[in-house]
Design a protein around this motif. Sequence first.
Motif, short mmCIF file in Angstrom:
data_model
loop_
_atom_site.label_atom_id
_atom_site.label_comp_id
_atom_site.label_asym_id
_atom_site.label_seq_id
_atom_site.Cartn_x
_atom_site.Cartn_y
_atom_site.Cartn_z
N MET A 1 25.92 0.73 -8.80
CA MET A 1 25.72 1.21 -7.44
C MET A 1 24.40 0.69 -6.89
SD MET A 1 25.51 5.15 -6.06
CE MET A 1 27.16 5.52 -6.66
N THR A 2 24.44 0.13 -5.66
CA THR A 2 23.22 -0.36 -5.02
C THR A 2 22.43 0.80 -4.45
OG1 THR A 2 24.36 -2.40 -4.41
CG2 THR A 2 22.33 -1.90 -3.25
N HIS A 3 21.11 0.78 -4.68
CA HIS A 3 20.24 1.84 -4.19
C HIS A 3 19.29 1.29 -3.14
CE1 HIS A 3 21.17 3.51 -8.35
NE2 HIS A 3 21.72 4.35 -7.50
N VAL A 4 19.14 2.02 -2.04
CA VAL A 4 18.18 1.64 -1.03
C VAL A 4 16.80 2.20 -1.34
CG1 VAL A 4 18.63 3.60 0.52
CG2 VAL A 4 17.81 1.44 1.46
N LEU A 5 16.75 3.32 -2.08
CA LEU A 5 15.49 3.98 -2.41
C LEU A 5 15.53 4.46 -3.85
CD1 LEU A 5 12.76 5.19 -1.16
CD2 LEU A 5 14.03 7.34 -1.01
N THR A 6 14.46 4.20 -4.58
CA THR A 6 14.30 4.71 -5.94
C THR A 6 12.94 5.38 -6.04
OG1 THR A 6 15.70 2.99 -6.91
CG2 THR A 6 14.20 4.13 -8.38
N VAL A 7 12.94 6.63 -6.44
CA VAL A 7 11.72 7.41 -6.60
C VAL A 7 11.57 7.73 -8.08
CG1 VAL A 7 10.53 9.54 -5.98
CG2 VAL A 7 12.01 8.40 -4.30
N SER A 8 10.41 7.42 -8.64
CA SER A 8 10.22 7.60 -10.08
C SER A 8 8.87 8.25 -10.38
CB SER A 8 10.29 6.24 -10.78
OG SER A 8 10.13 6.36 -12.17
N ARG A 9 8.93 9.37 -11.09
CA ARG A 9 7.73 10.08 -11.56
C ARG A 9 6.77 10.40 -10.41
NH1 ARG A 9 8.55 5.83 -14.65
NH2 ARG A 9 6.69 4.77 -13.83
N LEU A 10 7.32 10.77 -9.27
CA LEU A 10 6.51 11.02 -8.08
C LEU A 10 5.79 12.36 -8.19
CD1 LEU A 10 5.81 10.03 -5.17
CD2 LEU A 10 7.78 11.36 -4.39
N LYS A 11 4.50 12.34 -7.90
CA LYS A 11 3.69 13.54 -7.83
C LYS A 11 3.02 13.56 -6.45
CE LYS A 11 2.44 13.59 -12.79
NZ LYS A 11 3.83 13.61 -13.14
N GLY A 12 2.86 14.76 -5.88
CA GLY A 12 2.24 14.86 -4.57
C GLY A 12 1.18 15.94 -4.54
N HIS A 13 0.13 15.70 -3.75
CA HIS A 13 -0.99 16.63 -3.65
C HIS A 13 -1.33 16.91 -2.19
CE1 HIS A 13 -1.38 14.66 -7.59
NE2 HIS A 13 -1.97 15.78 -7.99
N ILE A 14 -1.65 18.15 -1.88
CA ILE A 14 -2.16 18.54 -0.57
C ILE A 14 -3.45 19.30 -0.79
CG2 ILE A 14 -1.76 19.89 1.52
CD1 ILE A 14 1.23 19.48 1.13
N ALA A 15 -4.54 18.78 -0.20
CA ALA A 15 -5.86 19.41 -0.33
C ALA A 15 -6.22 19.69 -1.79
CB ALA A 15 -5.91 20.70 0.49
N GLY A 16 -5.89 18.73 -2.66
CA GLY A 16 -6.23 18.85 -4.07
C GLY A 16 -5.27 19.67 -4.90
N GLN A 17 -4.29 20.30 -4.26
CA GLN A 17 -3.31 21.11 -4.99
C GLN A 17 -2.03 20.32 -5.19
OE1 GLN A 17 -2.35 24.84 -3.14
NE2 GLN A 17 -0.77 25.36 -4.62
N GLN A 18 -1.55 20.29 -6.43
CA GLN A 18 -0.33 19.56 -6.72
C GLN A 18 0.88 20.35 -6.22
OE1 GLN A 18 -0.36 17.66 -10.50
NE2 GLN A 18 1.85 17.37 -10.58
N VAL A 19 1.69 19.71 -5.36
CA VAL A 19 2.82 20.41 -4.75
C VAL A 19 4.17 19.88 -5.26
CG1 VAL A 19 1.63 21.13 -2.67
CG2 VAL A 19 2.64 18.85 -2.76
N ILE A 20 4.20 18.68 -5.81
CA ILE A 20 5.38 18.22 -6.55
C ILE A 20 4.91 17.62 -7.86
CG2 ILE A 20 6.97 17.93 -4.63
CD1 ILE A 20 6.30 14.99 -4.56
N GLU A 21 5.65 17.91 -8.92
CA GLU A 21 5.20 17.63 -10.28
C GLU A 21 5.80 16.35 -10.88
OE1 GLU A 21 3.07 19.62 -11.84
OE2 GLU A 21 3.05 21.32 -10.44
N ASP A 22 7.11 16.16 -10.67
CA ASP A 22 7.78 15.04 -11.33
C ASP A 22 9.14 14.83 -10.66
OD1 ASP A 22 8.75 13.08 -12.96
OD2 ASP A 22 8.93 14.32 -14.75
#
Length: 236
Positions: A1-22
């Motif tokens: 299957m062809t993928h237009v987007l691949t997200v891998s091991r994504l982590k996100g932070h807002i004001a120093g606080q981690q809001v998404i882990e993996d």
Amino acid sequence: MTHVLTVSRLKGHIAGQQVIEDITFDVPAAGVTAVLGRNGVGKTSTLKSILGLIQRTGEITFDGARIDHLPTHKIVQRGVGYVPEDRELFPSLTVEENLSLAIRQKNPRLDLVRELFPEVLVGRTQQRAGTLSGGQQQMVSLARALVNDNRLLLIDEPTKGLAPKIVDEVAVALREAAKTAPVVLVEQNLKVIDALADRVVVIDAGRVVHTGPARELLDDEAMIQRLLGVHGEAAA
């Protein structure tokens, strides 16, 4: 299957606080991928991380190229449309002015958005956006994303707070939008997911806990209860 987007091991932070882990998932090059989960688990933050609206680490590949090092405007220029939660229109500007600010190509798809949203893009173009109803504002927000030729649409909670009749109208517009580009849809209403989604990604506590066909989840009451904490006939 062809993928237009691949997200891998994504982590996100807002004001120093981690809001998404993996966060790891793929988005096929067609159809609707729904992102589900209880409130506050990181669904909106995932979309914002993909767009670079919040600080993030990990690997994001769009249309075959890494974009996780790019600023938001460069990602948008590559063909990623975004419909934010709570619409975020410019309330003091007219409908026409809100739409004009979103246009970034020589030949915008004005005929398409007028056909999808005649109520606001034909009859109310000179009305200030802040005076529109919630449903009308959502239609303008969707039109801003659809007026350009995009390779991917990120749409966050488009039916939130809308009356059932307007939810149905928005769902019809989303179905048409998905014919123009693959969609990543954050949505709470399982009836909308049932009508639109091909695949689902379920997030819990900032991590992906399930991916698979939408039908597989929707047909499994126990899985819905376990992953989303609701019954199948309720909203996620």
